[in-house]
Design an enzyme around this catalytic site. Structure first.
Site, mmCIF file in Angstrom:
data_model
loop_
_atom_site.group_PDB
_atom_site.id
_atom_site.type_symbol
_atom_site.label_atom_id
_atom_site.label_comp_id
_atom_site.label_asym_id
_atom_site.label_seq_id
_atom_site.Cartn_x
_atom_site.Cartn_y
_atom_site.Cartn_z
ATOM 1 N N HIS A 118 -5.664 1.020 -2.392
ATOM 2 C CA HIS A 118 -5.821 -0.524 -1.983
ATOM 3 C C HIS A 118 -5.758 -1.427 -3.258
ATOM 4 O O HIS A 118 -6.007 -1.276 -4.251
ATOM 5 C CB HIS A 118 -7.805 -0.436 -2.075
ATOM 6 C CG HIS A 118 -7.669 -0.056 -0.902
ATOM 7 N ND1 HIS A 118 -9.964 0.131 0.043
ATOM 8 C CD2 HIS A 118 -7.780 0.480 0.211
ATOM 9 C CE1 HIS A 118 -9.662 0.607 0.880
ATOM 10 N NE2 HIS A 118 -8.352 1.404 1.549
ATOM 11 N N ASP B 206 -9.988 3.009 7.250
ATOM 12 C CA ASP B 206 -10.132 5.009 6.388
ATOM 13 C C ASP B 206 -11.146 5.363 6.861
ATOM 14 O O ASP B 206 -11.441 6.938 7.220
ATOM 15 C CB ASP B 206 -10.596 4.279 4.966
ATOM 16 C CG ASP B 206 -9.596 3.846 4.663
ATOM 17 O OD1 ASP B 206 -8.399 3.851 4.628
ATOM 18 O OD2 ASP B 206 -9.575 2.731 3.863
ATOM 19 N N GLU C 118 0.864 -1.142 0.153
ATOM 20 C CA GLU C 118 0.151 -0.165 0.067
ATOM 21 C C GLU C 118 0.766 1.126 0.159
ATOM 22 O O GLU C 118 1.716 1.123 0.544
ATOM 23 C CB GLU C 118 -0.759 0.436 1.631
ATOM 24 C CG GLU C 118 -2.093 1.123 1.206
ATOM 25 C CD GLU C 118 -3.107 1.046 1.781
ATOM 26 O OE1 GLU C 118 -3.382 2.009 3.279
ATOM 27 O OE2 GLU C 118 -3.131 0.273 1.939
ATOM 28 N N HIS D 11 -3.940 7.223 -0.598
ATOM 29 C CA HIS D 11 -3.429 5.740 -0.759
ATOM 30 C C HIS D 11 -4.329 4.929 -1.823
ATOM 31 O O HIS D 11 -5.337 4.999 -2.388
ATOM 32 C CB HIS D 11 -3.957 5.454 1.002
ATOM 33 C CG HIS D 11 -4.951 4.981 1.226
ATOM 34 N ND1 HIS D 11 -5.661 5.722 1.468
ATOM 35 C CD2 HIS D 11 -5.665 3.588 1.297
ATOM 36 C CE1 HIS D 11 -7.512 4.595 1.245
ATOM 37 N NE2 HIS D 11 -7.048 3.940 2.031
#
Length: 166
Positions: A102, A113, A36, A100
């Site tokens: 996924h 989140d 990630e 970010h």
């Protein structure tokens, strides 16, 4: 210049220039060993109409702690980059939110989140009525917006592709 345009609650848009979209997409977790990635969105709230433009992003820093399904950013390293962008722009390029990745085609925020986004909306220092949060999936980029007054999180919808030019 080409942009991705995301419609925000209230009728304004969030503009992601092609070069920023490409940088975000370069971190997509296509392979099982991809970690990630994440960082901060930096840009401007336009005075005429309240549209938001992301000018750049911070990218993973050496001291970030990354795994397949999480990232813990080195706050100090990212803050240095935020401060440099702010100073280098005479105070026009500021903190807009976070991004970010996924490892899923069409990303959806996790409970973690959502909780972190609500916390940031209340506790972070920023201009504007809320923050923007981008999740980069393996096929799609999705955007959500938080609202300081209500601490509500709402999705921003991608504007039709034919409207992406200009």
């Amino acid at each position: 210049m080409t942009f991705l345009l995301f419609a925000r609650k209230g009728g304004t848009v969030f503009k992601v220039p092609e070069d920023v979209r490409e940088r975000l997409a370069s971190f997509a977790q296509h392979e099982p060993h991809d970690l990630e990635a994440g960082g901060v969105l930096l840009g401007r709230i336009l005075r005429n109409g309240g549209h938001v433009v992301v000018d750049t992003i911070t990218t993973p820093q050496p001291a970030d702690i990354r795994s397949r399904f999480s990232i813990i950013r080195d706050g100090d390293a990212h803050q240095v980059l935020i401060d440099l962008a702010w100073g280098g722009s005479a105070g026009t390029c500021g903190y807009l939110g976070e991004w970010h990745t996924h490892p899923e085609a069409d990303p959806v925020p996790s409970k973690v989140d959502l909780a972190q986004w609500k916390h940031r909306t209340i506790h972070d220092v920023y201009e504007g009525a809320g923050l923007l949060f981008v999740i980069v999936g393996t096929e799609l980029i999705r955007v959500w917006e938080s609202h300081r007054a209500t601490n509500e999180i709402t999705p921003c919808l991608l504007v039709e592709p034919q409207a992406l030019a200009g």
